[in-house]
Write a protein that holds these residues in place. Structure first.
Motif, short mmCIF file in Angstrom:
data_model
loop_
_atom_site.label_atom_id
_atom_site.label_comp_id
_atom_site.label_asym_id
_atom_site.label_seq_id
_atom_site.Cartn_x
_atom_site.Cartn_y
_atom_site.Cartn_z
N ASP A 82 0.63 -1.40 0.13
CA ASP A 82 0.13 -0.09 0.05
C ASP A 82 0.71 1.34 0.07
O ASP A 82 0.21 2.56 0.43
CB ASP A 82 -1.02 0.01 1.26
CG ASP A 82 -2.05 -1.00 1.42
OD1 ASP A 82 -2.82 -1.46 0.30
OD2 ASP A 82 -1.90 -2.00 2.20
N ALA B 130 -0.31 4.44 -1.75
CA ALA B 130 -1.38 5.16 -1.05
C ALA B 130 -0.81 5.89 0.03
O ALA B 130 -1.36 7.23 0.19
CB ALA B 130 -2.61 4.29 -0.61
N ALA C 296 -5.05 1.63 4.16
CA ALA C 296 -3.82 1.23 3.86
C ALA C 296 -2.88 1.54 5.21
O ALA C 296 -1.81 0.64 5.29
CB ALA C 296 -3.19 2.35 3.01
N THR D 145 -0.72 -1.70 6.81
CA THR D 145 0.78 -1.39 6.84
C THR D 145 1.49 -1.63 8.37
O THR D 145 2.27 -2.23 8.65
CB THR D 145 1.20 -0.15 6.33
OG1 THR D 145 0.91 0.06 4.93
CG2 THR D 145 2.66 -0.04 6.34
N ARG E 179 -7.51 -6.66 -1.52
CA ARG E 179 -6.14 -7.12 -1.95
C ARG E 179 -5.97 -7.71 -3.22
O ARG E 179 -5.31 -7.54 -3.73
CB ARG E 179 -5.58 -7.86 -0.70
CG ARG E 179 -4.09 -8.47 -0.88
CD ARG E 179 -3.31 -7.30 -1.21
NE ARG E 179 -3.20 -6.54 0.01
CZ ARG E 179 -3.01 -5.10 -0.25
NH1 ARG E 179 -2.63 -4.59 -1.37
NH2 ARG E 179 -3.22 -4.40 0.87
N HIS F 130 -6.19 -5.11 -6.06
CA HIS F 130 -5.11 -4.56 -5.91
C HIS F 130 -3.88 -5.41 -6.75
O HIS F 130 -3.27 -4.66 -7.46
CB HIS F 130 -4.65 -4.03 -4.46
CG HIS F 130 -3.64 -3.01 -4.54
ND1 HIS F 130 -2.33 -2.99 -4.68
CD2 HIS F 130 -3.68 -1.52 -4.19
CE1 HIS F 130 -1.76 -1.94 -4.51
NE2 HIS F 130 -2.68 -0.93 -4.31
#
Length: 682
Positions: free
Chosen positions: A228, A231, A304, A308, A659, A662
């Protein structure tokens, strides 16, 4: 080297000590941190090469034509054996150095050559036996050294990652620095695999393997946190985003410091350490993210930050596992027994067939051998025509040390060699004029050690050490003190000029291999997607696919650096390749996040629905990255699917759905960038 010279000198006198030390120096070039079984073969070949090429140089010098042919053969041999990979480059240098050292001797008869050859062989044999015995006695020390280098590289990667979380840093520059650190880490990890996975019969060996596997797991989790990254970089424009970025920066920096601290446990065979988890810092980070979510619940960037943060906290726990594996008090796990570790080692080319296969016109090794042989032959010719201004041994040594199979490395080593020689010659002349002979012998030993220590990390320092050791050895062979400084500078410039000129003859341009490199990258990505896009992962298949992808990314990163140094390089193509490299790094991060996601949310996933969605995404991603399906599917719209969260109202399914979307988007971007005509026509 010093022990060899002292022993022979004590028994047979100073001239014999110099001859024996030259044999030890030549053989020592091949003494690297290699697996013990490979070490025996390498040192055996180094001994044979030292003896053969010393004899070839000595006996051929009585006939000019024979000596020219011998010089051409040395160049051909050193170039052709490069087909066996990096591990034989030191053997090539051993051959050249033995040939060159013998050139510096004044032989009146063939009997003198035989005497010198016997002493050189004695010194080479002494060092070979010493190196193998020391490697056997300190085998675990070599493994610890490779582990420490891998951990230092991981810490450097973490620092580069922390710099990327700095909201005031320049995005593209910091991102490229992290990719370069990632490539360096991949090289160190492979070197550690090759050594540690070769032997696994004793408890200590199994402990080292556990440590490396823990390091790999920590690295993968950190890598997955970059999924991520795009972002997060957009969040630095608002106050709460900047604050969270700074907190991430501090947390990752602490992880880097912890990894550096853990390397200290490798100083001892039975090291002890305790895990140091940053529980309070992790809790503060998670609370800050939770507060930001309450302030902006509908902001997609918050998700995000949550993902993370969770991955980095998990990575911190893996670093604690790394500490446990390093502690000698703990017992080894059974993880190594469940993996076929031989598959993770680099399979070096072997056998005579590899050499015979190089006799094809388009073989890179053959073309390099022809370039090197002609450059050395021309260098010898110049010294025969102008004996007062050029000296064959130093010119040929400079050519062999500078010229490499690709233009970029040759160009870089040319300047490192010239500047290193200038510094080394100045120091050597100062030493010769001010220090007694015993101290000079000690300096030869120290200079050889310095050359070895910096050979892979700073060639300029290696050139300084090599110049000092070679000049001092030549001084003892033929003690002409004052003119040597200027002679060596002229010889170095001649050798550097010939290396540069002949690098354009039958060149191996990086751009010629680039399409194959890009296709190899896509194939590795497809294999990684096949292994990673599953709810239940096969540890063996997943780890092997991950390794191949990391190596492919590192290979493309190195190719881009080399391509940038080549003449007439299309800068637009370089920019496109950099974009492809960045996109592929993010795809690898995305795929690495799948096992982490499943680990964190396994209990909340709807297994049948998750399996169906993951399978469908896997099939599309693999098709996108395949040579047949990539071009057709690159511009197609991502298939619409119902919201997984909407079907069951599950936050875990919603995270999985995001996910997968993405990952498919990242794969589509990589396929599109790889299909650009500017890359195909570079």
């Amino acid at each position: 080297v010093g022990l060899t010279g002292v022993t022979i000198g004590w028994a047979l006198g100073f001239p014999a000590a110099v001859a024996a030390a030259s044999g030890a120096v030549c053989t020592s070039i091949a003494d690297r941190t290699d697996p013990l079984r490979l070490k025996i073969w390498i040192m055996g070949f180094a001994f044979a090469g030292t003896v053969f090429f010393t004899g070839l140089s000595g006996f051929a010098r009585f006939d000019t034509i024979a000596f020219i042919l011998a010089t051409a053969f040395v160049g051909l041999w050193a170039g052709l054996i490069s087909a066996y990979g990096k591990w034989v480059l030191s053997l090539a240098m051993t051959s050249v150095l033995a040939f060159v050292f013998a050139m510096g001797q004044a032989f009146a008869t063939r009997s003198d050559v035989a005497d010198h050859l016997m002493l050189t062989a004695l010194g080479a044999m002494g060092y070979t036996v010493y190196a193998v015995v020391i490697a056997w006695l300190f085998d675990d020390r070599g493994r610890r050294l490779l582990l420490a280098e891998a951990m230092h590289a991981f810490a450097a990667y973490l620092r580069a990652k922390a710099a990327l979380y700095n909201p005031d840093s320049e995005g593209p520059g910091a991102f490229r620095a992290m990719i370069d650190a990632h490539a360096a880490l991949a090289d160190r990890l492979q070197a550690a695999r090759d050594s540690l996975f070769a032997r696994r019969s004793h408890r200590t060996q199994l402990k080292r393997i556990d440590t490396l596997i823990a390091l790999l797991d920590a690295f993968e989790t950190v890598l997955s946190s970059d999924a991520d990254l795009e972002a997060l970089r957009h969040a630095r424009d608002n106050p709460w985003g900047r604050e969270l970025m700074w907190k991430l920066n501090g947390f990752v920096s602490q992880m880097a410091e912890e990894v550096e601290r853990l390397t200290l446990a490798l100083r001892f065979r039975h090291g002890h350490t305790t895990p140091l988890r940053h529980a309070e810092d992790a809790r503060a980070l998670q609370e800050a993210v939770a507060q930001a979510r309450e302030a902006a619940p509908d902001d997609a960037i918050i998700h995000a930050f949550i993902a993370t943060t969770n991955k980095l906290v998990l990575a911190d726990s893996y670093i604690a596992t790394l500490a446990t594996a390093l502690d000698d008090k703990t017992e080894p796990t059974t993880l190594a027994a469940g993996l076929d570790l031989d598959l993770f080692r680099q399979d070096a080319p072997r056998g005579l067939g590899v050499l015979l296969d190089q006799f094809r016109w388009h073989s890179p090794a053959l073309r390099y051998a022809i370039r090197l042989s002609l450059a050395m032959t021309v260098g010898l010719g110049l010294t025969l025509i102008f004996p007062r201004f050029a000296h064959a041994n130093w010119v040929l040594l400079t050519i062999a040390l500078i010229m490499r199979a690709n233009y970029s490395v040759t160009s870089q080593r040319r300047w490192d060699r010239v500047t290193g020689t200038l510094i080394g010659c100045a120091l050597a002349v100062t030493f010769i004029n001010t220090l007694p002979a015993p101290v000079l012998l000690l300096l030869i030993v120290l200079a050889v050690g310095t050359s070895h220590a910096y050979g892979l990390v700073a060639y300029r320092v290696t050139a300084v050490g090599a110049s000092i050791s070679s000049l001092l050895l030549l001084h003892f062979v033929d003690p002409l003190v004052h003119p040597q400084f200027f002679e060596r500078i002229v010889d170095t410039l001649i050798g550097a000029g010939l290396s540069w000129a002949f690098s354009y003859l039958l060149p191996n341009w990086e751009r010629d291999d680039l399409p194959r490199t890009v296709q190899g990258l896509l194939a590795a990505d497809a294999g990684f997607a096949e292994a990673a896009l599953r709810r239940v992962h096969s540890s063996q298949a997943y780890r092997l696919a991950r390794k191949r992808t990391l190596e492919a990314v590192a290979q493309l990163s190195g190719a881009i650096r080399r391509l940038a140094d080549e003449p007439n390089t299309n800068r637009r193509a370089l920019a496109s390749l950099g974009e492809l490299l960045g996109a592929n790094y993010l795809l690898a991060s995305d795929l690495s996040s799948m096992p982490v996601l499943v680990k964190l949310r396994a209990q909340d996933l709807d297994a049948p629905l998750a399996d169906a969605a993951i399978t469908a995404t896997r099939e599309r991603v693999v098709a996108l990255l395949s040579p047949e399906g990539g071009a057709e599917g690159v511009d197609a719209a991502t298939p619409l699917r119902d919201s997984l969260a909407g079907m069951h109202g599950s936050a875990a399914m919603e995270v999985l759905g995001r996910r997968l979307e993405h990952i498919e988007h990242a794969a589509r971007k990589v396929a599109r960038l790889a299909a650009r005509p500017v890359i195909e026509d570079i």
